[in-house]
Design a protein around this motif. Structure first.
Motif, PDB file in Angstrom:
ATOM      1  N   TYR A  89       0.000  54.148  -7.732  1.00 32.63           N
ATOM      2  CA  TYR A  89      -0.617  53.623  -9.047  1.00 32.63           C
ATOM      3  C   TYR A  89      -1.796  54.792  -9.219  1.00 32.63           C
ATOM      4  CZ  TYR A  89       2.275  49.458  -9.001  1.00 32.63           C
ATOM      5  OH  TYR A  89       3.035  48.272  -8.954  1.00 32.63           O
ATOM      6  N   THR A  90      -2.157  54.991 -10.443  1.00 34.86           N
ATOM      7  CA  THR A  90      -2.948  55.963 -10.738  1.00 34.86           C
ATOM      8  C   THR A  90      -3.645  55.416 -12.167  1.00 34.86           C
ATOM      9  OG1 THR A  90      -3.800  58.026 -10.943  1.00 34.86           O
ATOM     10  CG2 THR A  90      -1.794  57.834 -11.860  1.00 34.86           C
ATOM     11  N   ASN A  91      -4.957  55.738 -12.617  1.00 34.62           N
ATOM     12  CA  ASN A  91      -5.287  55.814 -13.925  1.00 34.62           C
ATOM     13  C   ASN A  91      -5.957  57.186 -14.145  1.00 34.62           C
ATOM     14  OD1 ASN A  91      -7.755  56.096 -12.170  1.00 34.62           O
ATOM     15  ND2 ASN A  91      -9.008  54.363 -13.331  1.00 34.62           N
ATOM     16  N   LEU A  92      -5.320  58.036 -13.543  1.00 31.32           N
ATOM     17  CA  LEU A  92      -5.720  59.403 -14.079  1.00 31.32           C
ATOM     18  C   LEU A  92      -5.086  59.832 -15.200  1.00 31.32           C
ATOM     19  CD1 LEU A  92      -5.253  61.315 -10.493  1.00 31.32           C
ATOM     20  CD2 LEU A  92      -7.530  60.690 -11.698  1.00 31.32           C
ATOM     21  N   ASP A  93      -5.624  60.745 -15.774  1.00 36.28           N
ATOM     22  CA  ASP A  93      -5.105  61.303 -17.150  1.00 36.28           C
ATOM     23  C   ASP A  93      -3.592  61.866 -16.834  1.00 36.28           C
ATOM     24  OD1 ASP A  93      -7.309  61.036 -18.498  1.00 36.28           O
ATOM     25  OD2 ASP A  93      -7.966  63.004 -18.016  1.00 36.28           O
ATOM     26  N   LYS A  94      -2.755  61.411 -18.096  1.00 39.83           N
ATOM     27  CA  LYS A  94      -1.485  61.606 -18.106  1.00 39.83           C
ATOM     28  C   LYS A  94      -1.152  63.246 -17.955  1.00 39.83           C
ATOM     29  CE  LYS A  94       0.040  57.545 -20.730  1.00 39.83           C
ATOM     30  NZ  LYS A  94      -0.403  56.502 -19.474  1.00 39.83           N
ATOM     31  N   ASP A  95      -2.017  64.082 -18.426  1.00 35.04           N
ATOM     32  CA  ASP A  95      -1.812  65.557 -18.179  1.00 35.04           C
ATOM     33  C   ASP A  95      -1.878  66.162 -16.831  1.00 35.04           C
ATOM     34  OD1 ASP A  95      -4.638  65.175 -18.149  1.00 35.04           O
ATOM     35  OD2 ASP A  95      -5.030  66.826 -19.617  1.00 35.04           O
ATOM     36  N   ILE A  96      -2.221  65.336 -15.846  1.00 32.88           N
ATOM     37  CA  ILE A  96      -2.090  65.749 -14.444  1.00 32.88           C
ATOM     38  C   ILE A  96      -1.004  65.468 -14.085  1.00 32.88           C
ATOM     39  CG2 ILE A  96      -3.200  65.339 -12.196  1.00 32.88           C
ATOM     40  CD1 ILE A  96      -5.739  64.655 -13.444  1.00 32.88           C
ATOM     41  N   ALA A  97      -0.444  66.640 -13.571  1.00 32.27           N
ATOM     42  CA  ALA A  97       0.891  66.601 -13.012  1.00 32.27           C
ATOM     43  C   ALA A  97       1.169  65.843 -12.053  1.00 32.27           C
ATOM     44  CB  ALA A  97       1.314  68.050 -12.462  1.00 32.27           C
ATOM     45  N   HIS A  98       2.577  65.024 -11.861  1.00 31.35           N
ATOM     46  CA  HIS A  98       2.906  64.089 -11.036  1.00 31.35           C
ATOM     47  C   HIS A  98       2.573  64.588  -9.540  1.00 31.35           C
ATOM     48  CE1 HIS A  98       5.599  62.060 -13.935  1.00 31.35           C
ATOM     49  NE2 HIS A  98       4.278  62.077 -14.404  1.00 31.35           N
ATOM     50  N   ASP A  99       3.145  65.939  -9.385  1.00 35.65           N
ATOM     51  CA  ASP A  99       3.152  66.496  -7.725  1.00 35.65           C
ATOM     52  C   ASP A  99       1.540  66.603  -7.372  1.00 35.65           C
ATOM     53  OD1 ASP A  99       2.942  68.644  -9.846  1.00 35.65           O
ATOM     54  OD2 ASP A  99       3.406  70.038  -8.343  1.00 35.65           O
ATOM     55  N   LEU A 153     -14.442  54.534 -11.974  1.00 32.67           N
ATOM     56  CA  LEU A 153     -13.864  55.119 -10.808  1.00 32.67           C
ATOM     57  C   LEU A 153     -12.168  55.464 -11.161  1.00 32.67           C
ATOM     58  CD1 LEU A 153     -15.624  52.998  -7.914  1.00 32.67           C
ATOM     59  CD2 LEU A 153     -15.931  55.590  -8.477  1.00 32.67           C
ATOM     60  N   ARG A 154     -11.936  56.543 -10.657  1.00 34.71           N
ATOM     61  CA  ARG A 154     -10.291  56.873 -11.021  1.00 34.71           C
ATOM     62  C   ARG A 154      -9.716  56.441  -9.512  1.00 34.71           C
ATOM     63  NH1 ARG A 154     -10.375  62.728 -13.583  1.00 34.71           N
ATOM     64  NH2 ARG A 154     -11.051  63.264 -11.302  1.00 34.71           N
ATOM     65  N   TYR A 155      -8.393  56.226  -9.618  1.00 33.91           N
ATOM     66  CA  TYR A 155      -7.672  55.920  -8.502  1.00 33.91           C
ATOM     67  C   TYR A 155      -6.410  56.434  -8.350  1.00 33.91           C
ATOM     68  CZ  TYR A 155      -5.922  52.016 -11.285  1.00 33.91           C
ATOM     69  OH  TYR A 155      -5.507  51.527 -12.114  1.00 33.91           O
ATOM     70  N   ILE A 156      -5.840  56.661  -7.302  1.00 29.45           N
ATOM     71  CA  ILE A 156      -4.558  56.782  -6.660  1.00 29.45           C
ATOM     72  C   ILE A 156      -4.312  56.038  -5.497  1.00 29.45           C
ATOM     73  CG2 ILE A 156      -2.640  58.593  -5.776  1.00 29.45           C
ATOM     74  CD1 ILE A 156      -4.602  60.767  -6.979  1.00 29.45           C
ATOM     75  N   VAL A 157      -3.188  55.127  -5.751  1.00 29.46           N
ATOM     76  CA  VAL A 157      -3.107  54.055  -4.853  1.00 29.46           C
ATOM     77  C   VAL A 157      -1.675  54.122  -4.385  1.00 29.46           C
ATOM     78  CG1 VAL A 157      -3.306  51.550  -4.015  1.00 29.46           C
ATOM     79  CG2 VAL A 157      -4.904  52.779  -5.393  1.00 29.46           C
ATOM     80  N   GLY A 158      -1.089  53.806  -3.121  1.00 28.33           N
ATOM     81  CA  GLY A 158       0.405  53.617  -2.678  1.00 28.33           C
ATOM     82  C   GLY A 158       0.686  52.106  -3.276  1.00 28.33           C
ATOM     83  N   ALA A 159       1.857  52.259  -4.063  1.00 25.48           N
ATOM     84  CA  ALA A 159       2.537  51.115  -4.690  1.00 25.48           C
ATOM     85  C   ALA A 159       3.373  50.436  -3.580  1.00 25.48           C
ATOM     86  CB  ALA A 159       3.166  51.598  -5.811  1.00 25.48           C
ATOM     87  N   ARG A 160       3.393  48.958  -3.687  1.00 27.62           N
ATOM     88  CA  ARG A 160       4.694  48.233  -2.951  1.00 27.62           C
ATOM     89  C   ARG A 160       6.022  48.022  -3.956  1.00 27.62           C
ATOM     90  NH1 ARG A 160      -0.521  45.088  -1.347  1.00 27.62           N
ATOM     91  NH2 ARG A 160      -0.787  45.706   0.958  1.00 27.62           N
ATOM     92  N   MET A 161       6.478  49.024  -3.578  1.00 25.95           N
ATOM     93  CA  MET A 161       7.635  49.069  -4.428  1.00 25.95           C
ATOM     94  C   MET A 161       8.681  47.911  -4.239  1.00 25.95           C
ATOM     95  SD  MET A 161       7.425  52.007  -6.101  1.00 25.95           S
ATOM     96  CE  MET A 161       9.081  52.355  -6.818  1.00 25.95           C
ATOM     97  N   GLY A 162       8.502  47.594  -3.066  1.00 26.25           N
ATOM     98  CA  GLY A 162       9.402  46.053  -3.022  1.00 26.25           C
ATOM     99  C   GLY A 162       9.171  45.042  -4.086  1.00 26.25           C
ATOM    100  N   ASN A 163       7.833  44.980  -4.297  1.00 31.59           N
ATOM    101  CA  ASN A 163       7.323  43.812  -4.933  1.00 31.59           C
ATOM    102  C   ASN A 163       7.396  43.970  -6.491  1.00 31.59           C
ATOM    103  OD1 ASN A 163       6.174  43.071  -2.786  1.00 31.59           O
ATOM    104  ND2 ASN A 163       4.274  43.536  -3.068  1.00 31.59           N
ATOM    105  N   LEU A 164       8.029  45.154  -6.866  1.00 28.21           N
ATOM    106  CA  LEU A 164       8.374  45.382  -8.450  1.00 28.21           C
ATOM    107  C   LEU A 164       9.459  44.550  -8.651  1.00 28.21           C
ATOM    108  CD1 LEU A 164       8.202  49.421  -8.642  1.00 28.21           C
ATOM    109  CD2 LEU A 164       6.354  47.546  -9.417  1.00 28.21           C
TER     110      LEU A 164
END
Length: 182
Positions: free
Chosen positions: A156-166, A49-60
């Motif tokens: 966070y995502t595991n989608l291919d790098k050629d998929i545009a960020h936007d 499965l592929r995913y797009i998930v919100g990141a908890r930036m404060g935990n970085l």
């Protein structure tokens, strides 16, 4: 599932059943940060499965935050991509989000400063930290970290790098349609 069941433990079996029932070959899960743990990311990947998930930036880590902030440099619409253990982290800067985050941070700092003037009423609040023996002080390190994240949202995502960020960011932003249905 019962109403008190944590969705993070149930959504993978439900998604796999949906995928099987409707014979879906390629599926991308879009979820907020509360739904995803390191374990769930591993299971998503393991199940193809592929995913797009919100990141908890404060935990970085602070160095990562500083790098992202420097790269985006407060430019509206700027994005960057970093490889992490949770998948690629795509970060974007938005001036609208910056203004909202800044207002919220200023309100929280005012609240913390107000509570410091009333020692008997000090309660847990974002920008206060213990100074020992029931004393509190402003947490300047957290204030600096929060300030460097103003206007920045991560995914966070595991989608291919050629998929545009936007495109990835836009798909995550569409999540509100699902939440509105509830």
């Amino acid at each position: 599932f019962p109403g008190n069941t944590f969705e993070g433990n149930t959504f993978i079996p439900v998604i796999l059943a949906l995928k099987k029932k409707h014979r879906i070959d390629t599926l991308t899960v879009v979820a907020d940060a509360a739904m995803i743990s390191q374990h769930n990311i591993a299971e998503l990947t393991q199940n193809g499965l592929r995913y797009i998930v919100g990141a908890r930036m404060g935990n970085l880590p602070s160095l990562t935050i500083a790098s992202v902030s420097k790269t985006l440099n407060g430019v509206d619409g700027a994005t960057t991509r970093l490889a992490t253990t949770h998948g690629d982290l795509i970060c974007g800067f938005s001036l609208v989000r910056f203004r909202k985050d800044k207002r919220e941070m200023e309100k929280q700092i005012q609240k913390a400063e107000h509570l410091l003037k009333m020692p008997g009423l000090v309660k847990r609040t974002k920008f206060l930290k213990s100074a020992g023996m029931a004393a509190y002080e402003l947490n300047h390190d957290l204030m600096k970290k929060t300030e460097s994240l103003l206007g920045i949202k991560g995914y966070y995502t595991n989608l291919d790098k050629d998929i545009a960020h936007d495109i990835i960011i836009r798909q995550y932003r569409n999540l509100w349609h699902v939440e509105q249905a509830f």
